[in-house]
Design a protein around this motif. Structure first.
Motif, PDB file in Angstrom:
ATOM      1  N   ARG A 159      29.290  62.817 122.324  1.00 59.16           N
ATOM      2  CA  ARG A 159      29.333  63.858 121.433  1.00 59.16           C
ATOM      3  C   ARG A 159      28.482  64.933 121.197  1.00 59.16           C
ATOM      4  N   ILE A 160      26.958  64.603 121.565  1.00 58.79           N
ATOM      5  CA  ILE A 160      26.231  65.648 121.561  1.00 58.79           C
ATOM      6  C   ILE A 160      26.106  66.368 122.630  1.00 58.79           C
ATOM      7  N   PHE A 161      26.480  65.995 123.752  1.00 60.29           N
ATOM      8  CA  PHE A 161      26.834  66.784 125.098  1.00 60.29           C
ATOM      9  C   PHE A 161      27.812  68.028 124.755  1.00 60.29           C
ATOM     10  N   PHE A 162      28.970  67.364 124.198  1.00 62.33           N
ATOM     11  CA  PHE A 162      30.141  68.264 124.035  1.00 62.33           C
ATOM     12  C   PHE A 162      30.183  68.857 122.632  1.00 62.33           C
ATOM     13  N   GLY A 163      29.076  68.716 121.735  1.00 63.92           N
ATOM     14  CA  GLY A 163      29.061  69.293 120.545  1.00 63.92           C
ATOM     15  C   GLY A 163      27.785  69.903 120.209  1.00 63.92           C
ATOM     16  N   LYS A 164      27.198  69.222 119.440  1.00 67.42           N
ATOM     17  CA  LYS A 164      25.823  69.823 118.856  1.00 67.42           C
ATOM     18  C   LYS A 164      24.883  70.537 119.796  1.00 67.42           C
ATOM     19  N   GLY A 165      24.797  69.698 121.090  1.00 66.58           N
ATOM     20  CA  GLY A 165      23.772  70.127 122.078  1.00 66.58           C
ATOM     21  C   GLY A 165      24.521  71.431 122.863  1.00 66.58           C
ATOM     22  N   GLU A 166      25.510  71.735 122.918  1.00 63.94           N
ATOM     23  CA  GLU A 166      26.289  72.600 123.464  1.00 63.94           C
ATOM     24  C   GLU A 166      26.080  72.631 124.899  1.00 63.94           C
ATOM     25  N   CYS A 167      25.903  71.566 125.471  1.00 61.40           N
ATOM     26  CA  CYS A 167      25.527  71.320 127.140  1.00 61.40           C
ATOM     27  C   CYS A 167      26.789  71.788 127.790  1.00 61.40           C
ATOM     28  N   SER A 168      27.834  71.383 127.378  1.00 62.22           N
ATOM     29  CA  SER A 168      29.043  71.611 127.873  1.00 62.22           C
ATOM     30  C   SER A 168      29.669  72.915 128.020  1.00 62.22           C
ATOM     31  N   SER A 169      29.009  73.835 127.133  1.00 58.05           N
ATOM     32  CA  SER A 169      29.437  75.381 127.439  1.00 58.05           C
ATOM     33  C   SER A 169      28.832  75.838 128.869  1.00 58.05           C
ATOM     34  N   CYS A 170      27.970  75.252 129.441  1.00 52.72           N
ATOM     35  CA  CYS A 170      27.435  75.520 130.749  1.00 52.72           C
ATOM     36  C   CYS A 170      27.686  74.713 131.790  1.00 52.72           C
ATOM     37  N   HIS A 171      27.421  73.170 131.431  1.00 52.64           N
ATOM     38  CA  HIS A 171      27.309  71.995 132.362  1.00 52.64           C
ATOM     39  C   HIS A 171      28.647  71.245 132.238  1.00 52.64           C
ATOM     40  N   THR A 172      29.181  70.738 133.525  1.00 54.29           N
ATOM     41  CA  THR A 172      30.233  69.715 133.668  1.00 54.29           C
ATOM     42  C   THR A 172      29.590  68.504 134.005  1.00 54.29           C
ATOM     43  N   ILE A 173      30.590  67.517 133.353  1.00 54.30           N
ATOM     44  CA  ILE A 173      30.380  65.900 133.767  1.00 54.30           C
ATOM     45  C   ILE A 173      31.883  65.643 133.977  1.00 54.30           C
ATOM     46  N   SER A 174      32.085  64.966 135.187  1.00 55.28           N
ATOM     47  CA  SER A 174      33.125  64.528 135.554  1.00 55.28           C
ATOM     48  C   SER A 174      34.466  65.377 135.480  1.00 55.28           C
ATOM     49  N   GLY A 175      34.316  66.733 135.587  1.00 55.09           N
ATOM     50  CA  GLY A 175      35.335  67.584 135.673  1.00 55.09           C
ATOM     51  C   GLY A 175      35.554  68.356 134.217  1.00 55.09           C
ATOM     52  N   ASP A 220      26.521  71.027 137.936  1.00 55.98           N
ATOM     53  CA  ASP A 220      27.163  69.956 137.543  1.00 55.98           C
ATOM     54  C   ASP A 220      26.311  68.812 137.323  1.00 55.98           C
ATOM     55  N   LEU A 221      26.517  68.027 136.238  1.00 55.28           N
ATOM     56  CA  LEU A 221      25.484  67.039 136.004  1.00 55.28           C
ATOM     57  C   LEU A 221      26.331  65.587 136.166  1.00 55.28           C
ATOM     58  N   SER A 222      27.418  65.443 136.778  1.00 56.26           N
ATOM     59  CA  SER A 222      28.176  64.208 137.140  1.00 56.26           C
ATOM     60  C   SER A 222      27.049  63.102 138.043  1.00 56.26           C
ATOM     61  N   GLY A 223      26.554  63.659 138.703  1.00 58.88           N
ATOM     62  CA  GLY A 223      25.789  62.500 139.489  1.00 58.88           C
ATOM     63  C   GLY A 223      24.196  62.752 139.075  1.00 58.88           C
ATOM     64  N   TYR A 224      23.741  63.656 138.152  1.00 59.38           N
ATOM     65  CA  TYR A 224      22.456  63.793 137.903  1.00 59.38           C
ATOM     66  C   TYR A 224      21.655  62.533 137.472  1.00 59.38           C
ATOM     67  N   GLY A 225      22.460  61.760 136.521  1.00 62.36           N
ATOM     68  CA  GLY A 225      21.614  60.670 135.911  1.00 62.36           C
ATOM     69  C   GLY A 225      21.454  59.400 136.647  1.00 62.36           C
ATOM     70  N   SER A 226      22.161  59.526 137.973  1.00 66.51           N
ATOM     71  CA  SER A 226      22.103  58.274 138.833  1.00 66.51           C
ATOM     72  C   SER A 226      20.898  58.085 139.552  1.00 66.51           C
ATOM     73  N   TYR A 230      23.601  59.064 127.621  1.00 73.14           N
ATOM     74  CA  TYR A 230      24.855  59.440 128.097  1.00 73.14           C
ATOM     75  C   TYR A 230      24.678  60.085 129.610  1.00 73.14           C
ATOM     76  N   LEU A 231      23.877  60.764 129.997  1.00 67.20           N
ATOM     77  CA  LEU A 231      23.680  61.587 131.145  1.00 67.20           C
ATOM     78  C   LEU A 231      23.302  60.302 132.174  1.00 67.20           C
ATOM     79  N   MET A 232      22.784  59.506 131.921  1.00 64.26           N
ATOM     80  CA  MET A 232      22.550  58.374 132.958  1.00 64.26           C
ATOM     81  C   MET A 232      23.770  57.368 133.115  1.00 64.26           C
ATOM     82  N   THR A 233      24.540  57.235 132.297  1.00 60.20           N
ATOM     83  CA  THR A 233      25.621  56.655 132.485  1.00 60.20           C
ATOM     84  C   THR A 233      26.892  57.189 132.623  1.00 60.20           C
ATOM     85  N   ALA A 234      26.933  58.522 132.473  1.00 58.69           N
ATOM     86  CA  ALA A 234      28.049  59.448 132.850  1.00 58.69           C
ATOM     87  C   ALA A 234      28.376  59.397 134.281  1.00 58.69           C
ATOM     88  N   SER A 235      27.137  59.212 135.503  1.00 61.75           N
ATOM     89  CA  SER A 235      27.406  59.522 136.453  1.00 61.75           C
ATOM     90  C   SER A 235      28.184  58.681 137.218  1.00 61.75           C
TER      91      SER A 235
END
Length: 169
Positions: A23-39, A47-53, A147-152
């Motif tokens: 929720r922070i990634f897609f909301g308050k943190g505004e990370c998703s305005s520039c970064h992608t996770i899982s499309g 793209d941060l999809s694999g970053y946390g792995s 979230y970044l570690m588990t979203a990979s």
């Protein structure tokens, strides 16, 4: 020896809750305005999809709150002025001696011959905000890191394999 370098999955488990981090990634943190996770998300940042792995919780947190960043190739910001006087802000996606491929903040791609430009001002700053220490509480940062570690894809696959193993037992 190699297994000792790999570490343990339990040691990579940071405090925080992944659901709140999403929720922070897609909301308050505004990370998703520039970064992608899982499309899902923006296109200006990596793209941060694999970053946390592959990164530790500390390394991810340190990168989020870093004050000075040097953008990597393909993410260097610039302001250019065309020979007609149009001013564009965005990212230099590719460049050679004679041309520049430029992506504006709205996602549009532009190809310019350098001879068509009045000015090309390369900025040494990253587009990523530097105020996450103030914008997010320590708990929210933990949630975002989790979230970044588990979203990979690797973390999801490991979680699925662990669940199947648990179900089999």
């Amino acid at each position: 020896y190699l297994r000792s370098l790999q570490g343990k999955l339990e040691a990579r488990t940071p405090p925080g809750r992944a659901g709140r981090g999403k929720r922070i990634f897609f909301g308050k943190g505004e990370c998703s305005s520039c970064h992608t996770i899982s499309g899902e998300g923006g296109f200006l940042g990596p793209d941060l999809s694999g970053y946390g792995s592959t990164a530790s919780a500390k390394a991810i947190r340190d990168e989020i709150v870093r004050l000075r960043r040097i953008p990597s190739h393909g993410y260097r910001s610039a302001v250019l002025v065309t020979s007609e006087g149009d001013r564009l802000e965005g990212l230099i996606r590719n460049e050679d001696n004679f041309s520049v491929q430029f992506q504006t903040k709205d996602g549009s791609f532009h190809f310019f011959r350098k001879s068509e430009l009045r000015d090309l001002d390369r900025l040494e700053t990253s587009l990523m905000p530097t105020d996450y220490r103030e914008r997010l509480s320590p708990g929210e940062l933990n949630d975002l890191v989790r979230y970044l570690m588990t979203a990979s894809p690797d973390a999801n696959k490991a979680g699925t394999l662990r669940k199947k193993k648990d179900d089999a037992e």
